[in-house]
Design a protein around this motif. Structure first.
Motif, PDB file in Angstrom:
ATOM      1  N   PRO A   9       8.933  21.465  -0.992  1.00  9.63           N
ATOM      2  CA  PRO A   9       9.405  22.202   0.188  1.00  9.63           C
ATOM      3  C   PRO A   9      10.520  23.182  -0.141  1.00  9.63           C
ATOM      4  CG  PRO A   9      10.279  19.964   0.192  1.00  9.63           C
ATOM      5  CD  PRO A   9       9.297  20.036  -0.943  1.00  9.63           C
ATOM      6  N   VAL A  10      10.597  24.235   0.653  1.00 12.20           N
ATOM      7  CA  VAL A  10      11.715  25.182   0.617  1.00 12.20           C
ATOM      8  C   VAL A  10      12.680  24.743   1.713  1.00 12.20           C
ATOM      9  CG1 VAL A  10      12.390  27.585   0.975  1.00 12.20           C
ATOM     10  CG2 VAL A  10      10.265  27.048  -0.256  1.00 12.20           C
ATOM     11  N   PHE A  11      13.781  24.104   1.329  1.00  8.29           N
ATOM     12  CA  PHE A  11      14.682  23.523   2.339  1.00  8.29           C
ATOM     13  C   PHE A  11      16.061  24.161   2.278  1.00  8.29           C
ATOM     14  CE2 PHE A  11      14.843  20.794  -1.432  1.00  8.29           C
ATOM     15  CZ  PHE A  11      16.208  20.743  -1.687  1.00  8.29           C
ATOM     16  N   PHE A  12      16.789  24.020   3.383  1.00 16.39           N
ATOM     17  CA  PHE A  12      18.123  24.595   3.539  1.00 16.39           C
ATOM     18  C   PHE A  12      19.038  23.459   3.993  1.00 16.39           C
ATOM     19  CE2 PHE A  12      20.387  28.740   4.522  1.00 16.39           C
ATOM     20  CZ  PHE A  12      21.589  28.186   4.930  1.00 16.39           C
ATOM     21  N   LEU A  22      19.186  22.604   7.944  1.00 18.91           N
ATOM     22  CA  LEU A  22      18.828  23.642   8.907  1.00 18.91           C
ATOM     23  C   LEU A  22      17.308  23.673   9.039  1.00 18.91           C
ATOM     24  CD1 LEU A  22      19.848  26.029  10.673  1.00 18.91           C
ATOM     25  CD2 LEU A  22      19.496  27.496   8.657  1.00 18.91           C
ATOM     26  N   PHE A  23      16.619  23.577   7.910  1.00 24.17           N
ATOM     27  CA  PHE A  23      15.174  23.355   7.927  1.00 24.17           C
ATOM     28  C   PHE A  23      14.777  22.631   6.644  1.00 24.17           C
ATOM     29  CE2 PHE A  23      15.901  27.805   6.603  1.00 24.17           C
ATOM     30  CZ  PHE A  23      15.302  27.830   5.356  1.00 24.17           C
ATOM     31  N   ALA A  24      13.681  21.878   6.737  1.00 18.74           N
ATOM     32  CA  ALA A  24      13.198  21.070   5.617  1.00 18.74           C
ATOM     33  C   ALA A  24      12.093  21.764   4.837  1.00 18.74           C
ATOM     34  CB  ALA A  24      12.692  19.713   6.124  1.00 18.74           C
ATOM     35  N   ASP A  25      11.465  22.779   5.415  1.00 16.24           N
ATOM     36  CA  ASP A  25      10.435  23.530   4.710  1.00 16.24           C
ATOM     37  C   ASP A  25      10.256  24.876   5.392  1.00 16.24           C
ATOM     38  OD1 ASP A  25       8.553  24.072   2.789  1.00 16.24           O
ATOM     39  OD2 ASP A  25       7.011  22.730   3.563  1.00 16.24           O
ATOM     40  N   ALA A  26       9.829  25.848   4.593  1.00 15.91           N
ATOM     41  CA  ALA A  26       9.531  27.185   5.098  1.00 15.91           C
ATOM     42  C   ALA A  26       8.273  27.668   4.398  1.00 15.91           C
ATOM     43  CB  ALA A  26      10.697  28.140   4.819  1.00 15.91           C
ATOM     44  N   PHE A  27       7.315  28.169   5.162  1.00 18.05           N
ATOM     45  CA  PHE A  27       6.073  28.647   4.573  1.00 18.05           C
ATOM     46  C   PHE A  27       5.419  29.648   5.514  1.00 18.05           C
ATOM     47  CE2 PHE A  27       5.423  24.548   6.650  1.00 18.05           C
ATOM     48  CZ  PHE A  27       4.441  24.823   7.581  1.00 18.05           C
ATOM     49  N   VAL A  57      17.197  35.740   9.370  1.00 20.92           N
ATOM     50  CA  VAL A  57      16.003  35.515   8.550  1.00 20.92           C
ATOM     51  C   VAL A  57      15.395  36.868   8.220  1.00 20.92           C
ATOM     52  CG1 VAL A  57      13.717  34.468   8.476  1.00 20.92           C
ATOM     53  CG2 VAL A  57      15.598  33.272   9.615  1.00 20.92           C
ATOM     54  N   ALA A  58      15.101  37.088   6.934  1.00 25.94           N
ATOM     55  CA  ALA A  58      14.490  38.352   6.514  1.00 25.94           C
ATOM     56  C   ALA A  58      13.388  38.083   5.495  1.00 25.94           C
ATOM     57  CB  ALA A  58      15.542  39.283   5.913  1.00 25.94           C
ATOM     58  N   LEU A  59      12.320  38.888   5.573  1.00 22.21           N
ATOM     59  CA  LEU A  59      11.248  38.873   4.582  1.00 22.21           C
ATOM     60  C   LEU A  59      11.199  40.248   3.926  1.00 22.21           C
ATOM     61  CD1 LEU A  59       8.268  37.020   6.325  1.00 22.21           C
ATOM     62  CD2 LEU A  59       9.661  36.178   4.428  1.00 22.21           C
ATOM     63  N   ASP A  60      11.345  40.261   2.598  1.00 19.36           N
ATOM     64  CA  ASP A  60      11.346  41.518   1.837  1.00 19.36           C
ATOM     65  C   ASP A  60      12.299  42.538   2.449  1.00 19.36           C
ATOM     66  OD1 ASP A  60       9.580  40.445   0.059  1.00 19.36           O
ATOM     67  OD2 ASP A  60       7.827  41.505   0.825  1.00 19.36           O
ATOM     68  N   GLY A  61      13.463  42.054   2.874  1.00 17.31           N
ATOM     69  CA  GLY A  61      14.502  42.934   3.387  1.00 17.31           C
ATOM     70  C   GLY A  61      14.390  43.289   4.859  1.00 17.31           C
ATOM     71  N   VAL A  98      17.666  33.760   3.942  1.00 15.86           N
ATOM     72  CA  VAL A  98      18.199  33.138   5.163  1.00 15.86           C
ATOM     73  C   VAL A  98      19.711  33.042   5.022  1.00 15.86           C
ATOM     74  CG1 VAL A  98      18.185  31.115   6.656  1.00 15.86           C
ATOM     75  CG2 VAL A  98      16.084  31.789   5.466  1.00 15.86           C
ATOM     76  N   ASN A  99      20.436  33.521   6.023  1.00 18.86           N
ATOM     77  CA  ASN A  99      21.894  33.424   6.075  1.00 18.86           C
ATOM     78  C   ASN A  99      22.300  32.638   7.309  1.00 18.86           C
ATOM     79  OD1 ASN A  99      23.044  35.242   3.840  1.00 18.86           O
ATOM     80  ND2 ASN A  99      21.519  36.570   4.804  1.00 18.86           N
ATOM     81  N   TYR A 100      23.213  31.675   7.099  1.00 22.08           N
ATOM     82  CA  TYR A 100      23.685  30.870   8.229  1.00 22.08           C
ATOM     83  C   TYR A 100      25.112  30.422   7.952  1.00 22.08           C
ATOM     84  CZ  TYR A 100      24.077  27.024  11.589  1.00 22.08           C
ATOM     85  OH  TYR A 100      24.495  26.185  12.606  1.00 22.08           O
ATOM     86  N   ARG A 101      26.062  30.941   8.731  1.00 22.46           N
ATOM     87  CA  ARG A 101      27.464  30.555   8.660  1.00 22.46           C
ATOM     88  C   ARG A 101      28.002  30.587   7.226  1.00 22.46           C
ATOM     89  NH1 ARG A 101      28.243  25.776  13.239  1.00 22.46           N
ATOM     90  NH2 ARG A 101      27.465  27.034  14.998  1.00 22.46           N
ATOM     91  N   GLY A 102      27.773  31.700   6.562  1.00 20.81           N
ATOM     92  CA  GLY A 102      28.301  31.890   5.227  1.00 20.81           C
ATOM     93  C   GLY A 102      27.476  31.282   4.109  1.00 20.81           C
ATOM     94  N   GLN A 103      26.411  30.620   4.446  1.00 24.38           N
ATOM     95  CA  GLN A 103      25.539  29.997   3.444  1.00 24.38           C
ATOM     96  C   GLN A 103      24.261  30.811   3.334  1.00 24.38           C
ATOM     97  OE1 GLN A 103      25.100  25.818   4.199  1.00 24.38           O
ATOM     98  NE2 GLN A 103      23.629  25.505   2.537  1.00 24.38           N
ATOM     99  N   ARG A 104      23.751  30.965   2.107  1.00 24.73           N
ATOM    100  CA  ARG A 104      22.615  31.855   1.882  1.00 24.73           C
ATOM    101  C   ARG A 104      21.544  31.154   1.043  1.00 24.73           C
ATOM    102  NH1 ARG A 104      22.160  37.580   1.700  1.00 24.73           N
ATOM    103  NH2 ARG A 104      20.622  38.403   0.227  1.00 24.73           N
TER     104      ARG A 104
END
Length: 333
Positions: A9-12, A22-27, A57-61, A98-104
């Motif tokens: 998984p892609v997790f944050f 923030l999330f456990a997976d992204a797809f 949240v951004a995809l390819d900028g 993904v940026n959230y409260r200073g975390q990337r």
């Protein structure tokens, strides 16, 4: 899906908050009604709240500003945040930022192409019973299952031996704490996240998706020669549930797992456990949330008396006391 592939998984994970994500997976997936979507699998915590309106949240900028936050905040919390991608050009891979409260977080996402035809699939989350994969796979392949998603609740690298593999098997790693909360107020975490992930990642590509454990064996009652696949295609309901029958492979084997051949010597209780421990099979067009046992409200399930969920008591759980004295021979193979 590539044979032999491992899904991680892609997790944050939120800094400074142990086991809070923030999330456990992204797809990226393809929804039949809404097209391409970025899906974030998340949950609700009793001690942490987050508003995805604050999440960049951004995809390819390209910033994704529109999303749908859907879920149910309860004992089995289910939640997904879905971003439509219709305006994003089709590419082989995308850079997710993904940026959230200073975390990337920065990751590359590769969409998995849909199979030529929808597949009858089985998905499960397992732990110490990993040696039962072969028995589960061999049994359900004979029942018509075409794709298996076996996810380990931990780090695959720490397993003492390699997992059983086959061309139809996709393994995954799901290293999240199983329960949260105190012993008296446990709240689902890993399993609820997994079921939400399976619903959005696998169900859109499935004719039907079975959600059962490695020690649970679905069978058609009173119809010799009819496979589970035959039955599903005949009944053709959006959700089908089977009640739990405690069962035992005899004679019990000490220091050994139940083998496929042992399923020829199964005894089953004549009565089921009511509606509490049933498991459900979902047709590919189901649009709700998949619960641990039944679909989440307001969706209803069709309880199939012709289907039995044989839940084996063999193994480390010490459930021999659940077997009835009048248990009947019920060979599964």
């Amino acid at each position: 899906m590539i044979a032999g592939a491992v899904i991680r998984p892609v997790f944050f994970e939120i800094d400074g908050l142990f086991d809070r994500f923030l999330f456990a997976d992204a797809f990226i997936t393809l929804d039949e009604e809404n097209g391409r979507q970025l899906v974030l699998i998340t949950t609700y915590y009793e001690d942490v709240e987050f508003d995805f309106g604050e999440v960049e949240v951004a995809l390819d900028g390209e910033r994704l500003r529109h999303f749908e936050d859907v879920g149910r905040d309860e004992h089995e919390p289910m939640r997904a945040v879905i971003y439509p991608m219709g305006h994003i050009p089709i590419r082989a891979t995308y850079e997710l930022v993904v940026n959230y409260r200073g975390q990337r977080l920065t990751e590359r996402l590769t969409p998995v192409p849909a199979p030529p035809e929808r597949e009858l699939a089985l998905a499960t989350l397992f732990k110490d019973d990993f040696e039962d994969i072969e028995t589960c796979y061999r049994y359900y392949k004979e029942q018509g299952v075409e794709r298996f998603y076996f996810f380990y609740n931990g780090r695959l690298a720490r397993l003492p031996k390699a997992l059983y593999t086959a061309p139809e098997i996709v393994h995954g790693e799901w290293n999240f704490r199983y329960w949260l909360g105190s012993a008296s107020a446990k709240r689902h975490h890993a399993q609820a996240l997994f079921l939400t992930m399976a619903r959005y990642r696998f169900l859109p590509f499935s004719s039907y998706l079975m959600l059962v454990d490695l020690d649970e064996f679905l069978a058609v009652r009173g119809k010799p020669g009819m496979t589970v696949r035959d039955y599903l295609e005949r009944v053709d309901e959006r959700c089908m549930s089977a009640r739990n029958y405690w069962s035992e492979a005899r004679p019990p084997r000490r220091a050994a797992r139940v083998r496929y051949e042992d399923l020829a010597h199964v005894w089953a209780n004549p009565g089921h456990e009511g509606d509490q421990r049933m498991k459900t099979i979902y047709r590919g067009d189901f649009r709700g949330f998949c619960g641990v046992h039944q679909p989440k409200r307001p969706h209803q399930t069709h309880i199939c008396d012709d289907l039995a969920l044989h839940h084996l008591i063999n193994g480390p759980h010490s459930r021999q006391h659940l077997m009835a004295k009048d248990a009947r021979p019920t060979p599964l193979i």
